[in-house]
Each structure stands twice: as C-alpha cells, then as structure tokens.
Design an enzyme around this catalytic site. Structure first.
Site, PDB file in Angstrom:
ATOM      1  N   GLY A   8      64.920   4.653  66.757  1.00 40.01           N
ATOM      2  CA  GLY A   8      65.802   5.365  67.705  1.00 40.01           C
ATOM      3  C   GLY A   8      67.250   5.330  67.259  1.00 40.01           C
ATOM      4  N   LEU A  53      69.376   7.410  66.126  1.00 45.86           N
ATOM      5  CA  LEU A  53      70.343   8.499  66.361  1.00 45.86           C
ATOM      6  C   LEU A  53      70.786   8.574  67.824  1.00 45.86           C
ATOM      7  CD1 LEU A  53      68.871  11.305  64.072  1.00 45.86           C
ATOM      8  CD2 LEU A  53      70.415   9.423  63.500  1.00 45.86           C
ATOM      9  N   GLY A  54      70.423   7.563  68.621  1.00 46.57           N
ATOM     10  CA  GLY A  54      70.808   7.546  70.024  1.00 46.57           C
ATOM     11  C   GLY A  54      72.197   6.958  70.231  1.00 46.57           C
ATOM     12  N   GLN A  55      72.535   6.729  71.506  1.00 47.80           N
ATOM     13  CA  GLN A  55      73.889   6.257  71.851  1.00 47.80           C
ATOM     14  C   GLN A  55      74.208   4.941  71.146  1.00 47.80           C
ATOM     15  OE1 GLN A  55      74.619   5.174  75.951  1.00 47.80           O
ATOM     16  NE2 GLN A  55      76.837   5.273  75.722  1.00 47.80           N
ATOM     17  N   ARG A  59      62.973  12.442  65.036  1.00 45.80           N
ATOM     18  CA  ARG A  59      63.321  13.704  64.370  1.00 45.80           C
ATOM     19  C   ARG A  59      64.790  13.667  63.961  1.00 45.80           C
ATOM     20  NH1 ARG A  59      65.915  16.850  68.353  1.00 45.80           N
ATOM     21  NH2 ARG A  59      65.582  16.015  70.422  1.00 45.80           N
ATOM     22  N   ASP A 119      58.090   8.109  64.442  1.00 40.44           N
ATOM     23  CA  ASP A 119      57.797   8.181  65.876  1.00 40.44           C
ATOM     24  C   ASP A 119      57.161   6.833  66.221  1.00 40.44           C
ATOM     25  OD1 ASP A 119      56.586   8.510  68.365  1.00 40.44           O
ATOM     26  OD2 ASP A 119      56.230  10.649  68.025  1.00 40.44           O
ATOM     27  N   TYR A 152      61.034   3.220  84.219  1.00 38.10           N
ATOM     28  CA  TYR A 152      61.868   2.624  83.163  1.00 38.10           C
ATOM     29  C   TYR A 152      61.961   1.113  83.381  1.00 38.10           C
ATOM     30  CZ  TYR A 152      66.292   1.805  80.556  1.00 38.10           C
ATOM     31  OH  TYR A 152      67.276   1.343  79.706  1.00 38.10           O
ATOM     32  N   LYS A 177      60.648  -2.102  81.212  1.00 38.10           N
ATOM     33  CA  LYS A 177      61.583  -3.114  80.713  1.00 38.10           C
ATOM     34  C   LYS A 177      61.091  -4.529  81.059  1.00 38.10           C
ATOM     35  CE  LYS A 177      64.493  -0.698  78.429  1.00 38.10           C
ATOM     36  NZ  LYS A 177      64.457  -0.779  76.959  1.00 38.10           N
TER      37      LYS A 177
END
Ligand code: NAD
Ligand code: SER
Length: 318
Positions: free
Chosen positions: A8, A10-12, A36, A54, A143, A147
């Site tokens: 992940g 390319l996330g925040q 992607r 993925d 979510y 967690k």
C-alpha cells in the site's frame, strides 16, 4: 541492514514513509508495492524498486518477498473507515485476508511485520477520555472490527510462531503530500486545502466532536522508532496507543484563523462519518508507548497548522 517491503506504498502514509525509509536504510533496501500504479508518484517510483502486489494474492506477495530477500514487511494496504462502511466485504477481504497473507509469508520467510491499527479499534463502550492502552474494544464499524482482529492476529503470530510483529494505534493523520484514502478524520486534511483555496470549509464532522490527530512527520518517526525499539523493553506489541493532539472542528478552525483571520467554518454533517466519529475516543492515553519505546511527538495543533499552510501554499502554487 534491513530489507523492507512496503505494501500500500502509494497511500497517504506509504507515499511519505517509503521516501523516509529510503533515506534511512538506502534506496536499494526499500521495495515499494501497491495493487496498481497511480498518477503523481513519479518521485517514489523512480527512487527505488516498485512492484505490483495485491495483498489479497498471497502467492504474489510470497514471490516478491523471496525475489528481494525481504526481512521486514511494513503492511499499509487497507480499506479505511468511511469506504469500509460503503464496501464492508472489500474491507474484510483486504484488511483481514491481506494481513493473514502478510503474516503467513512472514512466518515462512522469517520476516518482521509492522502494521498500523487505529483509534477505530475502540467503540461506544470504550472509556472515551484518556482511553487506556488495555481496555474494552468492541468497535461497531467493519474497519474497526478488522483492526481489533488484526491486533489479535499479530499477537497470535508473535506468541505462536515467534514472528516479530509490532504496531501502533494511529490517530487521524494530517499531511500535505498525498490526500487521505477515505476515512472519517479526512476533514482535518481537507480543511487546510479549502482554507487556502476558498478561505472557508464545510465540515462533514459536527462541532464538539473530539478525535485524536497527528501530523505526518510524528507518525513517520513513531513507525521508525517502534521498528527499531529494543524487543526486550516491549511489554505490548499490537498495538500501542499513540497521539499528538485531540481537537474538535472549532479548534482546528480557530488555529487556522490565527494564520488566515477571514477563514469561515460551515457545517453539513454526514451522518455516517459522524456516527463513526462519535464511536471513537476523545483522547488516548499513550503512556505505554512513552515508557516502552520513548514515544514523544514534536507537533501540536498550532505548529502543525503553520507548517501545513506553508507547505500547501508552496504545493498549490498559491
Ligand atoms: P490509504 O488509503 O491512503 O492507502 C492504502 C493504500 O492501499 C492505497 O494506496 C490503496 O490503493 C492500497 N490498497 C488497497 N487495497 C489493496 C490491495 N488489495 N493490495 C495492495 N494495496 C491495496 O491509507 P493510509 O492512510 O496510508 O493507511 C495505511 C495504514 O494505516 C492502514 O492500515 C490504515 O488503517 C492505517 N491508519 C491510517 C490512518 C490515517 O489517518 N491515515 C489512521 C489510522 C490508521
Ligand atoms: N484516519 C482513519 C480513518 O478515519 C483512522 O483510522 O479511517
């Protein structure tokens, strides 16, 4: 030297953590991955190795870990709270099966795993103020459910298989490089963009709703510090409460007004994200992180506001 894979990326968080880790551990030792390719990440893609992974595909994850002799997986791929409520099956698949695949590969290949939990791991029955490290965790979002289950699964892999799992319960993160990926605390990022562009913001979170927050540089420090912490000093592992500040929308608006006096705040409350926010703590007790690995944030609300507005002014060419 560690050989790190980030999922992940390319996330925040990943878009900044990847560059930070490449500075610390060397470009050749930090492999970034995402489901992607996304626009706007040229610097990250060009500054080191990038792989398409993925996390729901355990075979591909395993191939990439073996190909690059990875010994540490920083697992950031996830579906966040607001998107999770819209797409619960996707949230379950990415957050639970993705984490399971990461832990299985880590067990087979002898990797350490760092993955963030969240303030979302708490719910309505959790003490709201100064929320303890060890307390009731019965969240009512998909979510949050993933967690809590993720924290337990990471503890299980540590105790059962000796996988070095570590994590923090992150509060809402505020940053200027990459926009947040669909959470409840996102208002506290959007407000800075709109303050600069329109001198006003319409908040989807209501007045009086306090949530824990943190500026990205402190979150990056926390991740590196816990990653490098002496394991003999860790009583907790998955996951440590950490926080820098707790505020409600009127307080962040007041902080912005110190820099932009004409700034106006309006409210159009989104009932779904408001209900999520109402179920989360007002403020966390992060004593365990302070005592076990020396956690100490640098930014408060006003110093974050000044830096956000300065960096965003530059980024937006204003
Ligand atoms: P984000 O949504 O910005 O980034 C997550 C990335 O994962 C996205 O780029 C997305 O495309 C990718 N992704 C989604 N499904 C995937 C899949 N199947 N395989 C591979 N990649 C996939 O999220 P973030 O804010 O960077 O959060 C990273 C972690 O930190 C998550 O576990 C999140 O729950 C946690 N966290 C974040 C915050 C916050 O405020 N940002 C707060 C608490 C916890
Ligand atoms: N920022 C995240 C969210 O709002 C907290 O985990 O979903």
């Amino acid at each position: 030297m560690r050989k790190i894979l980030i999922t992940g990326a390319l996330g925040q968080i990943g878009s900044e953590l990847t560059m930070e880790l490449r500075n610390i551990y060397g470009k050749a030792n930090v492999v970034a991955s995402s489901r992607r390719v996304k626009e706007g990440h040229g610097e990250l893609m060009e500054s080191g190795v990038f792989e398409i992974v993925d996390v729901a595909d355990g075979k591909r994850l395993s191939e990439v870990v073996r190909k690059h002799n990875i010994d540490t997986i920083i697992h950031l791929a996830a579906i966040l709270s607001a998107v999770g409520e819209e797409k619960p099956a996707l949230a379950w698949n990415v957050n639970m099966n993705g984490l399971y695949n990461v832990l299985e590969v880590a067990r087979e290949e002898g990797c350490a795993v760092f993955t963030p939990s969240s303030i979302a791991a708490f719910g309505d029955s959790t003490p709201k103020n100064n929320t303890p490290q060890d307390t009731i965790q019965r969240p009512n979002t998909i979510y949050g459910v993933t967690k809590v289950a993720g924290e337990l699964l990471c503890d299980y892999y540590y105790h059962k298989f000796g996988v070095d799992t570590r994590g923090v319960r992150l509060p809402g993160l505020i940053s200027y490089k990459t926009l947040p990926g669909g959470g409840t605390t996102d208002y506290a990022v959007h407000i800075y963009y709109d303050a600069l562009k329109h001198k006003s913001y319409t908040s989807f979170i209501d007045r009086g709703t306090k949530m824990d927050m943190m500026y990205m540089p402190d979150a990056l420090n926390a991740i590196v510090q816990l990653l490098e912490a002496d394991p003999n000093k860790l009583i907790h592992r998955n996951a440590f409460n950490i926080t820098s500040m707790s505020f409600e929308p009127e307080e962040i608006a007041a902080s912005i007004r110190k820099e932009i006096p004409e700034f106006e705040m309006r409210y159009e409350v989104d009932p779904i994200r408001q209900a999520i926010a109402d179920s989360w703590p007002n403020s966390l007790d992060d004593t365990a992180a302070r005592e076990e690995w020396g956690w100490s944030p640098k930014y408060d609300l006003d110093s974050m506001t000044r830096d956000m507005l300065e960096k965003l002014t530059e980024k937006l060419g204003l």
